[in-house]
Design a protein around this motif. Sequence first.
Motif, PDB file in Angstrom:
ATOM      1  N   SER A  15       4.304   6.859  17.069  1.00 59.76           N
ATOM      2  CA  SER A  15       5.486   6.123  16.625  1.00 59.76           C
ATOM      3  C   SER A  15       5.482   6.002  15.103  1.00 59.76           C
ATOM      4  N   PRO A  16       6.475   6.576  14.407  1.00 59.86           N
ATOM      5  CA  PRO A  16       6.508   6.501  12.949  1.00 59.86           C
ATOM      6  C   PRO A  16       6.584   5.065  12.447  1.00 59.86           C
ATOM      7  N   ALA A  17       6.005   4.841  11.279  1.00 62.66           N
ATOM      8  CA  ALA A  17       6.046   3.540  10.611  1.00 62.66           C
ATOM      9  C   ALA A  17       6.816   3.669   9.297  1.00 62.66           C
ATOM     10  N   ASP A  18       7.062   2.533   8.662  1.00 61.61           N
ATOM     11  CA  ASP A  18       7.790   2.528   7.394  1.00 61.61           C
ATOM     12  C   ASP A  18       6.885   2.760   6.188  1.00 61.61           C
TER      13      ASP A  18
ATOM     14  N   CYS B   8       6.484   7.670   8.285  1.00 62.16           N
ATOM     15  CA  CYS B   8       5.036   7.707   8.043  1.00 62.16           C
ATOM     16  C   CYS B   8       4.315   7.878   9.374  1.00 62.16           C
ATOM     17  N   LEU B   9       3.585   8.986   9.514  1.00 56.48           N
ATOM     18  CA  LEU B   9       2.907   9.255  10.772  1.00 56.48           C
ATOM     19  C   LEU B   9       1.618  10.032  10.510  1.00 56.48           C
ATOM     20  N   ARG B  10       1.584  11.324  10.773  1.00 60.55           N
ATOM     21  CA  ARG B  10       0.351  12.114  10.676  1.00 60.55           C
ATOM     22  C   ARG B  10       0.179  12.652   9.257  1.00 60.55           C
ATOM     23  N   SER B  11      -1.086  12.598   8.749  1.00 62.68           N
ATOM     24  CA  SER B  11      -1.274  12.961   7.349  1.00 62.68           C
ATOM     25  C   SER B  11      -2.746  13.184   7.033  1.00 62.68           C
ATOM     26  N   ALA B  12      -3.031  13.644   5.804  1.00 64.54           N
ATOM     27  CA  ALA B  12      -4.405  13.833   5.340  1.00 64.54           C
ATOM     28  C   ALA B  12      -4.432  13.812   3.815  1.00 64.54           C
ATOM     29  N   ILE B  13      -5.468  13.180   3.254  1.00 64.64           N
ATOM     30  CA  ILE B  13      -5.629  13.068   1.796  1.00 64.64           C
ATOM     31  C   ILE B  13      -6.916  13.747   1.367  1.00 64.64           C
TER      32      ILE B  13
ATOM     33  N   TRP C 144      -0.947  15.303   2.219  1.00 67.56           N
ATOM     34  CA  TRP C 144      -0.059  16.075   3.093  1.00 67.56           C
ATOM     35  C   TRP C 144       0.440  15.149   4.187  1.00 67.56           C
ATOM     36  N   GLN C 145       1.761  15.119   4.392  1.00 72.95           N
ATOM     37  CA  GLN C 145       2.350  14.253   5.409  1.00 72.95           C
ATOM     38  C   GLN C 145       3.380  15.019   6.228  1.00 72.95           C
ATOM     39  N   ALA C 146       3.180  15.063   7.529  1.00 67.62           N
ATOM     40  CA  ALA C 146       4.196  15.648   8.407  1.00 67.62           C
ATOM     41  C   ALA C 146       5.440  14.762   8.395  1.00 67.62           C
ATOM     42  N   ILE C 147       6.601  15.379   8.462  1.00 72.88           N
ATOM     43  CA  ILE C 147       7.853  14.636   8.605  1.00 72.88           C
ATOM     44  C   ILE C 147       8.137  14.510  10.099  1.00 72.88           C
ATOM     45  N   PRO C 148       8.189  13.307  10.626  1.00 72.85           N
ATOM     46  CA  PRO C 148       8.424  13.157  12.073  1.00 72.85           C
ATOM     47  C   PRO C 148       9.757  13.755  12.493  1.00 72.85           C
ATOM     48  N   GLN C 149       9.817  14.139  13.755  1.00 71.34           N
ATOM     49  CA  GLN C 149      11.079  14.590  14.304  1.00 71.34           C
ATOM     50  C   GLN C 149      12.094  13.435  14.271  1.00 71.34           C
TER      51      GLN C 149
ATOM     52  N   GLY D 257       6.248  13.030  17.034  1.00 72.14           N
ATOM     53  CA  GLY D 257       5.078  13.498  16.311  1.00 72.14           C
ATOM     54  C   GLY D 257       4.777  14.970  16.511  1.00 72.14           C
ATOM     55  N   ASP D 258       5.528  15.655  17.350  1.00 80.31           N
ATOM     56  CA  ASP D 258       5.237  17.046  17.674  1.00 80.31           C
ATOM     57  C   ASP D 258       5.965  17.984  16.713  1.00 80.31           C
ATOM     58  N   THR D 259       5.258  18.431  15.691  1.00 80.48           N
ATOM     59  CA  THR D 259       5.806  19.402  14.740  1.00 80.48           C
ATOM     60  C   THR D 259       4.978  20.685  14.763  1.00 80.48           C
ATOM     61  N   ARG D 260       4.381  20.980  15.908  1.00 81.58           N
ATOM     62  CA  ARG D 260       3.544  22.180  16.004  1.00 81.58           C
ATOM     63  C   ARG D 260       4.353  23.459  15.812  1.00 81.58           C
ATOM     64  N   PHE D 261       5.567  23.505  16.347  1.00 79.16           N
ATOM     65  CA  PHE D 261       6.327  24.751  16.387  1.00 79.16           C
ATOM     66  C   PHE D 261       7.521  24.760  15.445  1.00 79.16           C
ATOM     67  N   GLU D 262       7.950  23.595  15.020  1.00 79.53           N
ATOM     68  CA  GLU D 262       9.022  23.521  14.034  1.00 79.53           C
ATOM     69  C   GLU D 262       9.008  22.145  13.389  1.00 79.53           C
TER      70      GLU D 262
END
Length: 360
Positions: free
Chosen positions: A207-210, A259-264, A276-281, A289-294
């Motif tokens: 679940s994305p956060a602010d 704000c969800l999955r990321s790495a510093i 690096w921060q994934a942009i949630p769907q 949170g599933d951005t594996r394919f797009e």
Amino acid sequence: MKMSRMKTLGVIALALLICEGLNRRIPAQQNSSRLPPYPKSNIIRDVRWAPMETVIRKAKGGDNWPVTWARDGSLYSTYGDGWGFEPKLEEKLSLGLVRIDGSPTDFSGVNLRSPTIEQRGQGRNGRKSWGILSVDGVLCLWLGHNNLQGGESTLAWSEDHGGTWSTVDWKFEEFGLMGFVNFGRDYQGARDEFVYAYSHDGPNADSPADHFVLMRAHKDHLLKRDAWEFFVRRDANQQPVWSKRIDERGPVFEHPDSCLRSAITFNPGLNRYLWWQAIPQPPGHPDRGDTRFEGGFGIYDAPEPWGPWTTVEFVPAWDIGPGEHGDFPTKWMSEDGRTLHLIFSGDDCFCVRKAVLVTQ
């Protein structure tokens, strides 16, 4: 009749103007998460990616892949819901451990069997690892989905390069996606004696956060819950204010509903932290949170783990699947910090893609 008609036309015109205004505003609200949250970096001007056909993909069928550079010179990583590298395991694991050796263009991965850390159960029903760190010869893992329902985090550690693991007797119910700030080999080049960790500020991993939060503990005491303190804010001199009270934590990075999955990772060549921060769907998607394919991601930089952050690149839709997790391992950075290699979980694989940073 004429006056009544004029009034009617006026009401219709007013309604049309209101609708037009709403139509202009609604997309802006819906797309606010698709816009960069911070101004452009004044250090890194551009990112030039190697062609998509040069991407190396291995270990098909597993995701996450956080990495750290350990004392023995190898990279260590974990995967979720997969079978690892070839030869693959016969049993699909919720969490498995691997060691990676070689260069970014010629590497091999070895599956490390460790009953004390391997996890079973798929999706939310199995523990995962979102962050891994090597410090003073000890491997540490943040274990997510600790409640086996998609929430909570706890800490595990290994003193024999992943052979055996132990877990602390406490947890963070507040955070569902914890990771570590990585530096050089076995934490060499760290800014001080503290270990830094971060999470989106929410208890559930999907679940994305602010905003994101930052925390730290002295590296000699990071296994103790009372050693951890939480970033509250930057003071007038841009210095961090810390608190032992978790309820006093403040945002270290803000991006509403994004704000969800990321790495510093710290880039020593440029003396910058890269996040690096994934942009949630978008809202309404069955698995945001599933951005594996797009999907897309943002890359941000800062002089300190607490910011101030600026935008290096913001890509709502990458040319290939970006995966849910992306790491720039220090081991695979050039000395000047301008040539990097992103490890990411695109297409449900262990993927590597070269990037060149164009600086000011």
